[in-house]
Design a protein around this motif. Structure first.
Motif, PDB file in Angstrom:
ATOM      1  N   LEU A 109      15.340  -3.798  24.233  1.00 44.16           N
ATOM      2  CA  LEU A 109      16.353  -4.542  23.479  1.00 44.16           C
ATOM      3  C   LEU A 109      16.807  -5.691  24.366  1.00 44.16           C
ATOM      4  N   VAL A 110      16.449  -6.922  23.987  1.00 38.71           N
ATOM      5  CA  VAL A 110      16.647  -8.072  24.872  1.00 38.71           C
ATOM      6  C   VAL A 110      17.567  -9.096  24.203  1.00 38.71           C
ATOM      7  N   GLY A 152       7.503  -1.357  22.273  1.00 33.68           N
ATOM      8  CA  GLY A 152       8.009  -2.179  21.186  1.00 33.68           C
ATOM      9  C   GLY A 152       9.369  -2.709  21.566  1.00 33.68           C
ATOM     10  N   GLY A 153      10.048  -3.342  20.640  1.00 33.37           N
ATOM     11  CA  GLY A 153      11.373  -3.832  21.009  1.00 33.37           C
ATOM     12  C   GLY A 153      11.995  -4.732  19.970  1.00 33.37           C
ATOM     13  N   LEU A 154      13.138  -5.240  20.347  1.00 32.35           N
ATOM     14  CA  LEU A 154      13.929  -6.143  19.510  1.00 32.35           C
ATOM     15  C   LEU A 154      14.477  -7.243  20.408  1.00 32.35           C
ATOM     16  N   LEU A 168      13.249 -10.862  16.517  1.00 31.63           N
ATOM     17  CA  LEU A 168      11.884 -10.369  16.366  1.00 31.63           C
ATOM     18  C   LEU A 168      11.878  -8.885  16.675  1.00 31.63           C
ATOM     19  N   GLU A 169      11.358  -8.117  15.764  1.00 27.10           N
ATOM     20  CA  GLU A 169      11.323  -6.660  15.894  1.00 27.10           C
ATOM     21  C   GLU A 169       9.879  -6.192  15.865  1.00 27.10           C
ATOM     22  N   ARG A 170       9.499  -5.358  16.802  1.00 24.52           N
ATOM     23  CA  ARG A 170       8.149  -4.804  16.833  1.00 24.52           C
ATOM     24  C   ARG A 170       8.225  -3.306  17.118  1.00 24.52           C
ATOM     25  N   ALA A 191      15.464   0.396  27.012  1.00 25.79           N
ATOM     26  CA  ALA A 191      16.021  -0.490  28.032  1.00 25.79           C
ATOM     27  C   ALA A 191      16.811  -1.580  27.340  1.00 25.79           C
ATOM     28  N   VAL A 192      18.101  -1.670  27.645  1.00 28.49           N
ATOM     29  CA  VAL A 192      18.986  -2.664  27.034  1.00 28.49           C
ATOM     30  C   VAL A 192      19.279  -3.735  28.079  1.00 28.49           C
TER      31      VAL A 192
END
Length: 333
Positions: free
Chosen positions: A107-108, A146-148, A156-158, A215-216
């Protein structure tokens, strides 16, 4: 000092990049070599659903020996533990814990407060580098990544995918300039951005499966103003690493004076000439970090602080233990 580069200009000239303002995709990909120094081994029990490189909580045939027990009718004779059988004089079989691959979510935060820097790089660049390093470390372990990635106008979400299929789109997004701000842009929707970390994390909670590593990466600028229920919900079934990114001028006030500041659209003045203004400035940052530390301890999350003027790779390697272990839950690195 400047926060948020002139996004309108960046949008018109996407190939024009100032060093430390926006990372190149090639640079984020090249961090894979440094990522081999990082240890993302689980620090607790792992629940997952696919075969991979992490020990799951249930027993069955797999890669990791657990224990031996007395043979029972129906046990597979291929699992006979002949050494224990000979020693005990009774048939024993081996039990194994299966190894499973673990979904890793990044999460970035790339919002306005992250597009700020006074020395080497913007906080958004540090966040992108940290995401790339953690993502590559997970890929090299065989985890699905994956991530956001979000800012105030888009996200962008994957979903986690094997190899680099889930990571590369996130890195490409991190290396692309933010579009010009529009007053009518969606602030929280399927195609728009998120106004705060809490909004983005609240969405992520609905996507993450138990047993994931989350991971945030953010400056947590609004941690004192927004709800943190998302943290409790994530930590209830996942391992969570909080990575606050800060610029040195946020923790230590500059000398007394009046400083022009801009977010690329508006201009203002930071007045540090009044009595007690510098102390209040530093107290606000300290309160934010203390609140974040309490949040991490309460939810048994890991906390690793990153500074925009310190190389990210060595800082992460040190914080993650360099093939060792993370600091105690809630501890600072």
């Amino acid at each position: 000092m400047r926060s948020n580069p002139p996004t309108a200009k960046a949008a018109k000239t996407p190939h024009a990049r100032a060093e430390g303002v926006l990372p190149e995709l090639t640079e984020l990909i090249a961090l894979r070599e440094q990522a081999r120094r990082l240890d993302l081994a689980p620090r607790g029990r792992v629940l997952a659903t696919r075969t991979g490189g992490h020990v799951a909580r249930f027993r069955g045939r797999g890669m990791e020996f657990d224990e031996s027990r007395v043979y029972q009718p129906g046990d597979d004779p291929r699992n006979m533990d002949w050494r224990v059988t000979a020693r005990a004089g009774r048939p024993h079989v081996k039990l194994f814990r299966e190894e499973r691959e673990r979904p890793v979510w990044l999460l970035v935060d790339q919002g306005p407060s992250m597009r700020f820097g006074t020395r080497i790089a913007f906080k958004s660049v540090v966040a992108a580098q940290a995401a790339a390093l953690l993502g590559w470390a997970a890929v090299d372990r065989g985890d699905r990544v994956g991530g956001l990635v979000f800012d105030e106008t888009r996200h962008l979400e994957r979903r986690p995918a094997s190899r680099a299929a889930g990571l590369l789109p996130l890195l490409d997004r991190l290396a692309s300039p933010a579009p010009a701000f529009r007053a009518d842009a969606e602030s929280s929707g399927p195609a728009g951005g998120y106004a705060s970390l809490a909004d983005a994390a609240g969405h992520l909670v609905r996507l993450v499966r138990p047993g994931s590593l989350v991971a945030v990466i953010s400056d947590f600028a609004d941690i004192l103003r927004t709800q943190t229920r998302w943290m409790t919900e994530l930590a209830a079934a996942c391992e969570v690493i909080l990575l606050p990114v800060h610029d040195s001028i946020e923790s230590r006030a500059p000398p007394s004076g009046r400083y022009p500041v801009t977010d690329g659209r508006r201009r203002g003045l930071l007045d540090l000439t009044r009595s007690g203004s510098r102390e209040a400035y530093e107290d606000l940052f300290r309160s934010r970090m203390e609140s974040l530390e309490r949040l991490a301890r309460r939810n048994r999350a890991h906390l690793l602080r990153l500074s925009a003027d310190v190389p990210v790779g060595p800082a992460l390697a040190l914080g993650l233990g360099g093939r060792g272990r993370l600091p105690a839950a809630g501890g600072f690195a």
